[in-house]
Scaffold this active site. Structure first.
Site: not given
Lengths: 299, 299, 299, 299
Positions: C98, C172, C241
């Site tokens: 990711t 994503k 994040k």
């Protein structure tokens, strides 16, 4: 002092001009060369490249739009060598631009490796009154003392905020955040006044007379009340950049700043709707639009 | 003038005192009777009920904590008749409290039905300097002129914002929102400074010297920097109330105010965490806690 | 197929294992070598460096924590050459991590320059059920077809979202934002329930039975209701994040995302208060703390 | 049972109809009488006033738009006596409307004083499938048991959330907040997809297949993707009302809900810009407008 000066925009030009008037020897560089003409007539040398401006300088001053512009000038591009390669050992780079804390930190470290000094010294104040600026400086204290004659020539005073250069950048960014907060608060309040039948102009007069007594409240408040968003004193898209940099510094420091986030989102919406080039007081316009108030920014 | 005066809190007491000094005849009422003693010694009559304070008044002034307190005094409770029933026809009720726009509107309408006048006239300023208040007045212009000697006795000046009384309430509330916005911006900035290694105190000095030049920035900024949240000049729980009333007025006017929403949520979190009684500058504390900075508010 | 596989964390290990079981030849690399042992026993080769894992691969798969980890592995560090230098011409790099849209874009461009292929192919799903993952792939369609046997071995299906690899990264990230939004909504609602005297557990049962009927609501809702924030399935600091990367993508696309901003600020506050290592469902804890509800996350 | 039924809107009509089909004797009232015709043909009595509907009822059901509508019907207006005066002692009022917790609380107390029962019993579900509703009930448990045949006739099941009626109102409101949170998350994500070149429709398919697996995500997601905001299944202005009531309940419980605040501000902006009558999925439109995406809601 022998000064290389790169970046002759709204702020750079009057600063350079004041340095010359104070007796310093300037070699100036600007991407659009024509902006150097006035300084040429005042006695400045005009360089053809950033490197040339740096070549014989005791001090190199940069006053540029953002991180990317500073990096290009200092580290060079495919077509031109960077100023860092030409700047003499022992010379000092003063970055006056409003750049990110991370960029300030990086400059400090690469200049140290190259045997050069580095000071972050962004300024508060308006170009019209360049001699009345305030300098926020951070870096080695001896280097700052060395540069004091330059700071004196362009400002009312210097605030020294530490040895770590990035601290000056953070103070400058947070100062701009404080102004943007005022703009957002004005924007929301004026929309409320307008839709509640109170003259925004009178509201401004009341709160500044009875509460804030602040010239910056008066000036920016007036811009919004009169919907004078053009020409921009400071572009909304630059406001977006600065608040983004505040949020980056806040992420590094692990500090949530929800008000900064809201302002960021409003600036971003402004850019998305086509208002990136109006003054950042245009937060007033964005709030008016969100409240369903029709405004015409360009009249 | 013959004045009934209800509510002798931090603000009410010095205002009443100044009215007496200016030669007006006061009949005062306060729930906690002891607070009336000083005024008694200055020559005031002390009433046993709101109704008694209103009985022979030309003007009835109320200076109370919130909508509920004003409603109890004016409309009465199970145990006491309301002032509205005793106030002579033609007399004027001046509400100086920071109440909701809706409450201001309702008072205007019930007094009109009762053949009485009504003015919303909240004030800006600190109790210490009660003669230096600013009055924000809205209501019938003749009634306002009639009351001018009273306003003159307690303030530096009167801003008249319209005929609809609720407009004065909205201006007062939005003024408090402007201050709270400053507090929130300070809170976020100081947390950023602290965790970035810059002295909040120096940041405050810089931005007020170089940007705002505002006594209110200086005073409130200092409160937060020094974490002097007690004793409260204005309680955080009252800040919550006022921002809630701003949001109610904004809902009525169909104006989204995301910054006001954030401040509301921060004040509410402050109350939830047990800080309702500290000064509303305690937004600094809430932001510090959210940033993981340990602070001890009561030292 | 001959597959180099770098990154044997919670997700990487079962994916690699499924590839071996499906008959592919794997050369695996992990910084902490011990994590490769199980795969060794299944028949994998174990490499000593990212470069070695890439050397003879037809396809190189990376499954790492963030942009920085991917960049180190691909571009190398001071001590080790990057995989990009060893990967044969014509081979394809599949990044399942990711990572940011910007990083995906950059990888696409450097691999193209090196005569190699590149696919962004992050996955949705839990490590426990690695064969039931869903792959979100973007890149050259022929390359994707070539890799289909690999995708088939590890997932229920592949969604192809375009030729530009960064699009898969954005999908994503936005998917994770959708989950985080649910967590925030849960956190606020549960705090409201708790302080209003309604069992959060019952509230969860009601809204999932009557409204959402979603296993992900059931599972995450339960985590918060039971305050089971440890051990973390997905760390709060990783949630931070990912939402930061969403906001970066949103800035690039000029899209204000105020809800993402709020979640970002809550995650950041969580990290600042020392909760970076608990599960990202810990948004429930942050909201409880803000509401003055005492919770003990580690019991 | 003998049932008085007031409020034959989108939800009321099918509920009343199901009660008749289940064999209960209904006397119905609606302000716009024509809406009662279909029920007349099914065998209902049609009353001329709320009071008449209540007169001989064992149970009085109200299904109305908001607090004000319920209060008018129960307490009466200048022109008509309220249902509370006609409802027999011992009879039970079931309020199925989505009203505020405060209103639920007040109804409980006035009915108790009048010797009548009261249950808050709002429902989840769509009018099309009225027999598939879910009832959220709070009140005296004996009263709830007494009414169970009615609940059985109109729903798949009853959730009993406590003795204090307002708890059912809070659960219903928080459930609507959960849906609105999903709408906001969709709105922001779809805007990001659109401006990043990913089909919103495909994003929806991916996250619902791989993550949520929820019919409500599918249905509402589709509304936004297809920009089908008219005719409204549930009006944006009602969404605003419900989120405002959530925030009121949160203020009472001292719980900050920043996500609810954001949604409130977006709904309010929607109403301010003239979209109060479109579906509350129109949060998709508001986010698109804020992102500078042109959308045409009425095509």
């Amino acid at each position: 002092m022998k000064v290389g000066f790169i970046g002759l925009g709204n702020m750079g030009q009057p600063i350079a001009s004041n340095l010359i008037k104070a007796g310093h020897e300037l070699t100036v560089y600007n991407r659009t060369k024509s902006r150097a003409e006035e300084l040429l007539s005042l006695g400045a040398q005009v360089a053809d490249s950033p490197g040339q401006a740096a070549q014989e300088a005791e001090v190199l001053i940069t006053m540029l739009a953002n991180d990317a512009a500073v990096e290009q000038v200092i580290f060079g591009t495919e077509n031109s060598t960077g100023a860092i390669e030409e700047l003499p050992t022992g010379a000092i780079h003063i970055s006056m631009s409003t750049i990110s804390a991370a960029c300030g930190q990086q400059l400090a470290s690469v200049h140290a490796q190259a045997g050069q000094g580095y000071i972050s010294a962004p300024v508060f104040g308006r170009p019209e009154a360049a001699a009345k600026l305030w300098v926020i400086a951070a870096g080695d204290s001896q280097q700052i003392e060395q540069c004091r004659p330059l700071f004196d020539a362009i400002s009312q005073g210097v605030f020294i905020v530490g040895e770590e250069p990035s601290k000056a950048n953070i103070v400058k960014l947070a100062g701009n955040f404080m102004i943007a907060s005022m703009l957002e608060a004005f924007g929301e309040s004026f929309a409320l006044m307008q839709k509640s039948g109170v003259e925004p102009k009178q509201f401004l007069e009341i709160i500044n007379t009875a509460l804030f007594k602040s010239p910056i409240y008066e000036n920016y408040g007036k811009l919004i009340v009169e919907e004078k968003y053009e020409p921009a004193g400071f572009k909304l898209s630059l406001g977006l950049k600065d608040v983004r940099l505040v949020l980056e510094a806040a992420e590094t420091a692990t500090v949530p700043m929800p008000l900064a986030s809201i302002i960021h989102d409003h600036f971003l919406s402004g850019v998305a709707r086509g208002y990136g080039d109006i003054d950042w007081a245009g937060l007033g316009l964005i709030n008016a639009l969100d409240a369903g108030i029709e405004q015409k920014p360009d009249q």
